[in-house]
Design a protein around this motif. Structure first.
Motif, short mmCIF file in Angstrom:
data_model
loop_
_atom_site.label_atom_id
_atom_site.label_comp_id
_atom_site.label_asym_id
_atom_site.label_seq_id
_atom_site.Cartn_x
_atom_site.Cartn_y
_atom_site.Cartn_z
N LEU A 140 5.04 149.46 44.98
CA LEU A 140 4.37 150.22 46.04
C LEU A 140 2.99 149.66 46.36
O LEU A 140 2.60 149.60 47.53
CB LEU A 140 4.27 151.69 45.64
N ASN A 141 2.23 149.26 45.34
CA ASN A 141 0.89 148.72 45.60
C ASN A 141 0.96 147.43 46.42
O ASN A 141 0.18 147.24 47.36
CB ASN A 141 0.15 148.47 44.29
N HIS A 142 1.87 146.56 46.07
CA HIS A 142 1.98 145.30 46.80
C HIS A 142 2.53 145.51 48.20
O HIS A 142 1.91 145.13 49.20
CB HIS A 142 2.89 144.33 46.04
N ASP A 143 3.68 146.16 48.30
CA ASP A 143 4.34 146.26 49.60
C ASP A 143 3.55 147.12 50.58
O ASP A 143 3.48 146.81 51.78
CB ASP A 143 5.75 146.83 49.42
N SER A 144 2.92 148.18 50.09
CA SER A 144 2.15 149.03 50.99
C SER A 144 0.91 148.31 51.50
O SER A 144 0.48 148.51 52.65
CB SER A 144 1.76 150.33 50.28
N ALA A 145 0.30 147.47 50.67
CA ALA A 145 -0.86 146.69 51.11
C ALA A 145 -0.47 145.71 52.21
O ALA A 145 -1.17 145.56 53.22
CB ALA A 145 -1.48 145.95 49.93
N ALA A 175 6.71 136.48 48.12
CA ALA A 175 6.89 136.12 49.52
C ALA A 175 8.04 136.89 50.16
O ALA A 175 7.96 137.31 51.32
CB ALA A 175 7.14 134.62 49.64
N VAL A 176 9.10 137.09 49.41
CA VAL A 176 10.26 137.82 49.93
C VAL A 176 9.90 139.28 50.16
O VAL A 176 10.22 139.87 51.19
CB VAL A 176 11.46 137.69 48.98
N ALA A 177 9.21 139.87 49.18
CA ALA A 177 8.78 141.26 49.32
C ALA A 177 7.78 141.40 50.46
O ALA A 177 7.81 142.39 51.22
CB ALA A 177 8.16 141.75 48.01
#
Length: 452
Positions: A140-145, A175-177
């Motif tokens: 969530l932290n990565h994708d939401s950012a 990179a994919v995410a």
């Protein structure tokens, strides 16, 4: 679930080790203390948005659901934990049969959020919930950012499409995410084939400067590309001299040339010159694509330029300066005992230093003004006040361990577009500012109300 669907190497059997060691040591200690089976409620939220941001974007929910399903302890994983002497045999035996059997509620993916928004709620025994902390937060932290940065960029671009092309600027799995999150945030395509394969995102790509440099003449490179890909291809025109390249490109492909790409220089000035030149050469339908380390501010500065599409890499995959959302996963309620009928009691961290949290199992709703525009994020415990019952945000994602809310990525993408449009107009301003709406905290039992 095939691990390839998670963006994992095929030799990684599960997501169980995408975690921190203290989650396992807490589990072992709780088992010995007799508290591991107490029913518990954990919530994911952030205390503040990244500096200057007006709203956040929930992204990665679908990947969280995959990760929870794939959180399994096979012989190799258990062998690693045993070899390192991280856990005792009793705990290892318990992990061998681990399957999350609780419930997960959350904001639908693509929705916007604000400080204090309980964007995900995980309920079950302490033992099964505590193990999921790191994998949930990392996704969530990565994708939401990334999605928040993408949202700002797509808003700045208006109706012009944006291509995600940041794979070479980050870790190969990230990179994919990132490509998936960018699509949620409003990007239209990606250069990353793994993202296209795993998530069905449209993919694009033609050539780099190396292809032009390979050939003896720029004309030869353009001719080779047109012969291979047709007149509708995109030719890169800034390897040597832009004006000469544009002239050559139209001579080779004719006025049916699909597009030219500009990757350097003063993009505003060059785009105007290229548009004029294309029109004079009769290539009035040939589009102009610009790249070159763009961010939302650069895109906004090109709003008046004759640009048809943008390509964004580095700034997108790094969250445009904010690569994390600082989300946390906190225990907010737990049962008084391990008995199945034991009541839940609110718990919360009370230390100083700005890291306090509010105890209790929460609901969230969004209040509208008289014009139907969002005016507040309302977060509360206890009964939901009249007028907000049909405005609640959390939906059921996992029930009794089974995923119940998988969605096509296009549905998520459309949801974000609608959620962003429901906010006050100032939400899309790129100038630094506070969250576009306040978060209000309500105790449904007492009626007390506080704000942030």
């Amino acid at each position: 679930m095939n691990t390839a669907d998670l963006g994992l190497p095929v030799d990684v059997p599960s997501t169980a080790l995408f975690t921190d060691q203290y989650e396992f040591t807490m589990l072992q200690a709780a088992m010995k203390a007799g508290t591991a089976e107490r029913r518990s409620v954990f919530e994911v939220f952030t205390r503040r948005l990244p500096e200057g941001r007006r709203y956040g974007v929930v992204a990665g929910t679908g990947r969280v659901l995959d990760a929870v399903e794939n959180f399994r302890f096979d012989a190799d994983v258990l062998g690693f934990l045993r070899e390192r002497r991280i856990l005792d045999e009793e705990t290892l035996e318990w992990l061998a049969g681990y399957r999350f059997s609780g419930d997960i509620w959350g904001y639908p993916e693509g929705e916007v959020y604000f400080p204090g928004s309980p964007i995900m709620r995980v309920e079950g025994t302490f033992a099964e919930c505590v193990l999921l902390e790191t994998v949930i937060l990392s996704i969530l932290n990565h994708d939401s950012a990334i999605a928040a940065a993408a949202s700002r960029m797509s808003s700045a671009a208006g109706e012009r499409p944006i291509i995600e092309m940041g794979a070479r600027r980050t870790h190969e799995l990230a990179a994919v995410a990132a490509s998936r999150a960018a699509y949620v945030g409003g990007f239209t395509s990606t250069s990353d084939l793994a993202a296209g394969f795993r998530y069905g995102i449209p993919t694009v790509g033609t050539s780099a400067h190396a292809f032009t440099l390979l050939h003896d003449r720029e004309r030869d490179a353009f001719q080779a590309q047109v012969n291979s890909m047709g007149r509708g291809t995109t030719l890169l025109v800034d390897t040597y001299d832009v004006a000469e390249a544009v002239r050559t490109a139209v001579e080779v492909a004719g006025p049916e040339l699909g597009a030219v790409r500009i990757d350097s220089g003063d993009l505003l000035l060059v785009a105007h010159r290229v548009r004029q030149q294309l029109d004079e050469l009769g290539a009035t339908s040939t589009k102009i694509i610009v790249t070159s380390d763009l961010d939302e501010y650069a895109i906004a500065s090109l709003a008046a330029a004759p640009v048809d599409a943008y390509g964004v890499g580095t700034q997108l995959v790094t969250g445009s300066g904010h690569p994390t959302c600082s989300m946390v996963y906190k225990l907010v309620a737990r049962a008084e005992s391990a008995d199945s009928g034991a009541p839940l009691v609110p718990v919360a961290k009370k230390s100083s230093g700005g890291k306090t949290s509010i105890g209790g199992r929460k609901w969230a709703a969004r209040r509208l003004d008289e014009y139907g525009v969002v005016e507040a994020e309302v977060v509360g415990t206890g009964p939901v006040p009249d007028g907000l019952a049909d405005r609640q945000l959390l939906v059921e994602l996992v029930k009794g361990g089974d995923v119940v809310a998988r969605e096509p990525l296009d549905v998520v993408r459309d949801r974000h577009t609608a959620a962003r449009a429901s906010l006050p107009l100032s939400a899309t301003q790129l100038s630094r500012g506070e969250p576009v709406i306040p978060t209000e905290y309500v105790n449904g039992r007492t009626g007390s109300r506080t704000g942030s």
